[in-house]
Design a protein around this motif. Structure first.
Motif, PDB file in Angstrom:
ATOM      1  N   PHE A  17       0.836  -1.270   0.064  1.00  7.73           N
ATOM      2  CA  PHE A  17       0.113  -0.001   0.189  1.00  7.73           C
ATOM      3  C   PHE A  17       0.735   1.109  -0.200  1.00  7.73           C
ATOM      4  O   PHE A  17       0.727   2.008  -0.690  1.00  7.73           O
ATOM      5  CB  PHE A  17      -1.162  -0.120   1.192  1.00  7.73           C
ATOM      6  N   ILE A  18       1.960   1.153   0.820  1.00  7.33           N
ATOM      7  CA  ILE A  18       2.801   2.277   0.844  1.00  7.33           C
ATOM      8  C   ILE A  18       3.623   2.434  -0.427  1.00  7.33           C
ATOM      9  O   ILE A  18       3.961   3.762  -0.900  1.00  7.33           O
ATOM     10  CB  ILE A  18       3.789   2.357   2.184  1.00  7.33           C
ATOM     11  N   ALA A  19       3.969   1.522  -1.058  1.00 10.79           N
ATOM     12  CA  ALA A  19       4.815   1.549  -2.287  1.00 10.79           C
ATOM     13  C   ALA A  19       3.880   2.248  -3.505  1.00 10.79           C
ATOM     14  O   ALA A  19       4.218   2.724  -4.047  1.00 10.79           O
ATOM     15  CB  ALA A  19       4.962  -0.034  -2.735  1.00 10.79           C
ATOM     16  N   GLN A  20       2.872   1.780  -3.416  1.00 11.76           N
ATOM     17  CA  GLN A  20       1.724   2.668  -4.480  1.00 11.76           C
ATOM     18  C   GLN A  20       1.447   4.044  -4.207  1.00 11.76           C
ATOM     19  O   GLN A  20       1.413   4.698  -5.141  1.00 11.76           O
ATOM     20  CB  GLN A  20       0.358   1.652  -4.408  1.00 11.76           C
ATOM     21  N   LEU A  21       1.385   4.468  -2.926  1.00 10.65           N
ATOM     22  CA  LEU A  21       1.270   5.711  -2.446  1.00 10.65           C
ATOM     23  C   LEU A  21       2.559   6.454  -2.693  1.00 10.65           C
ATOM     24  O   LEU A  21       2.401   7.498  -3.431  1.00 10.65           O
ATOM     25  CB  LEU A  21       0.856   5.778  -0.926  1.00 10.65           C
ATOM     26  N   LEU A  22       3.616   5.908  -2.719  1.00  7.74           N
ATOM     27  CA  LEU A  22       4.909   6.614  -2.897  1.00  7.74           C
ATOM     28  C   LEU A  22       4.963   6.847  -4.557  1.00  7.74           C
ATOM     29  O   LEU A  22       5.387   7.820  -4.883  1.00  7.74           O
ATOM     30  CB  LEU A  22       6.007   5.755  -2.546  1.00  7.74           C
ATOM     31  N   GLU A  23       4.661   5.687  -5.160  1.00 10.22           N
ATOM     32  CA  GLU A  23       4.848   5.915  -6.652  1.00 10.22           C
ATOM     33  C   GLU A  23       3.844   6.876  -7.201  1.00 10.22           C
ATOM     34  O   GLU A  23       4.205   7.424  -8.151  1.00 10.22           O
ATOM     35  CB  GLU A  23       4.693   4.298  -7.198  1.00 10.22           C
ATOM     36  N   HIS A  24       2.670   7.070  -6.835  1.00 10.91           N
ATOM     37  CA  HIS A  24       1.722   8.057  -6.919  1.00 10.91           C
ATOM     38  C   HIS A  24       2.302   9.381  -6.965  1.00 10.91           C
ATOM     39  O   HIS A  24       2.178  10.217  -7.497  1.00 10.91           O
ATOM     40  CB  HIS A  24       0.275   7.944  -6.638  1.00 10.91           C
TER      41      HIS A  24
END
Length: 491
Positions: free
Chosen positions: A395-402
């Protein structure tokens, strides 16, 4: 109170025991039991001349990791397999080789009790290669646990609000006298950087390395910003305990509770080896007068060198070897009891080790699964922590990518669903019989899928194989009418 203070010591006081336990248990896991049990703890007169270590600690840790991540779990997101969310999730998992990272994390978690994942955005080699070769992307990495220092909320030892990653490194050309401590503090929404000068203070009992330092002074940072906004409302570090209690953030490992049993198993094996060594090279007793004499009439022999003794009275004394009743039967019984206790405490049934007489002969997969109940319960306990932790990591990885993409990405941030496998071998015949009962003997798989799965072929290869099968069937069934004409002509 600040995490690091000038004039204080590193590691901080509240973390010393934890890090020392990490180092000691790693030596047990690696099989270096001599350094733990027979080096500095015992006085010299009690140290074993023969030391045999049975690396059961490594077996316990590896079995947990094998059953937890020996088979790659299935990560899913979105409404179907072709959704943008599913594609993005699979890309993040594959780019970071998360299957290997997870296995290594579970393996280390078993002997440490704690594992940490760090999410970052950047290049793998930190800009040393061009962006075309090493593009910017999201990285999910395992973070060395002894470098991570969680900071909890006041009065609540289970709620971590910051993770400090502190890595000591020696300054080149100074031997091991001058050190620098680089600190990376992860808070919700930001990362703070700091640097300190260290001087060595203490060495490890288990390895030849400096493990404790005194903090001399704080150093200025000139090569980068001291505070970096992440845009993510969580720290970019995630802690996954092996398992834990409700009054502390720290995890509990699988080895510490068995340390005394490991020590006694090694001791008993070593003592048995000493007894057998003595029996393999025994001394001999002979009647008086059997040996030669010197000018004083004394027998010529050295007991320690020749391993032969002359009896004082030659009556009723036959030449014979001296054997020592080392209570070997009792030693083997104790060893068997120790192994049984170790398996009980470690929740490791004999069937998981393939031991003889463990009840596997002719048993179905379901019967073996029942015998593995204690180990499966242990793995399920660990799995719950990894399910929670990995969902947060992705979830954090997706937030950071966005946040770092600069443009709107085609997928929405979602919390993934993770389906773990139990690690047990599957009985294909039993599965087919169960499926047949549930569907009323109707097929549940196409011929194409069956060929692909059985032969390991791609879809195109499987289609060609099915065409060959159909052609052979037609050739076997087709009979030309001219055959009967030939028979009539012959008559």
């Amino acid at each position: 109170m600040a995490f690091i203070e000038t004039g204080g010591y590193f590691p901080p006081e509240g973390h010393k025991d934890r890090i020392q336990r990490y180092r000691k248990n790693k030596q047990l896991f690696l099989g270096n039991h001599y350094a733990v049990f027979n080096s500095y703890k015992l006085p010299s007169d009690r140290r074993l001349a023969v030391f045999i270590a049975s690396n059961l600690a490594g077996t316990i840790a590896k079995k947990s990791a094998d059953f937890l991540f020996g088979e790659t779990p299935i990560f899913s997101a979105g409404k179907d397999d072709q959704s943008e969310e599913q594609k993005a999730l699979e890309r993040i998992v594959e780019e970071n080789e998360l299957n290997i990272t997870n296995y290594e994390s579970a393996l280390s978690n078993a002997y440490r009790g704690d594992s940490f994942y760090k999410v970052r955005y950047g290049q793998r080699f930190g800009g040393k290669l061009s962006e075309s070769v090493d593009p910017y992307r999201v990285f999910v990495e395992a973070q060395k646990a002894e470098y991570v220092f969680p900071e909890t909320l006041p009065g609540d030892d289970t709620s971590v609000f910051a993770y400090h990653i502190a890595v000591p490194s020696v300054i080149e050309g100074t031997g091991d006298q001058d050190w620098v401590l680089n600190v990376e503090s992860h808070y919700p929404g930001e990362i703070r950087y700091s640097k300190y000068r260290l001087s060595p203070f203490g060495h490890s009992h288990y390895e030849n390395a400096v493990v404790e330092w005194k903090v001399e002074k704080e150093l200025p940072i000139t090569d980068k910003e001291t505070v970096v906004e992440t845009g993510v409302p969580f720290p970019l570090v995630v802690h996954i305990p092996n398992y834990s209690t409700d009054d502390c953030w720290q995890g509990i490992d699988d080895l510490s509770e068995n340390e005394s049993i490991f020590a006694e198993i090694d001791n008993r094996l070593s003592r048995i080896a000493e007894i057998l060594d003595k029996h393999s090279d025994p001394a001999m007793v002979v009647p008086q007068g059997s040996l030669g004499e010197d000018e004083n009439g004394d027998p010529i022999f050295h007991a320690g060198r020749d391993k032969i003794f002359e009896a004082a009275d030659k009556s009723d004394v036959l030449p014979q070897y001296i054997t020592w009743n080392g209570q070997l039967d009792a030693a083997f019984k104790e060893l068997e009891l120790l192994m049984e206790q170790l398996f009980i405490v470690s929740e490791l049934p004999p069937v998981a080790l393939g031991k003889t007489d463990s009840g596997t002969s002719g048993s179905s997969a379901l019967a073996i699964k029942y015998r593995m109940n204690t180990l499966l319960a242990k793995i399920n306990r660990k799995r719950q922590y990894y399910d929670k932790g990995l969902k947060r990591v992705l979830f954090i990885a997706q937030l950071l990518e966005h946040e770092k993409a600069g443009t709107k990405l085609p997928y929405e941030v979602t919390v993934p669903i993770i389906k773990f496998k139990d690690g047990l071998p599957e009985d294909d015949m039993e599965k087919a019989q169960i499926a047949q009962l549930r569907t009323g003997s109707k097929p549940i798989q196409s011929q194409l899928s069956a060929v692909m799965e059985t032969l390991g072929l791609s879809e195109e290869q499987a289609k060609l194989e099915l065409e060959r099968i159909k052609a052979e069937e037609q050739a076997d069934q087709f009979v030309s009418p001219s055959v009967f004409n030939d028979i009539e002509g012959d008559e």
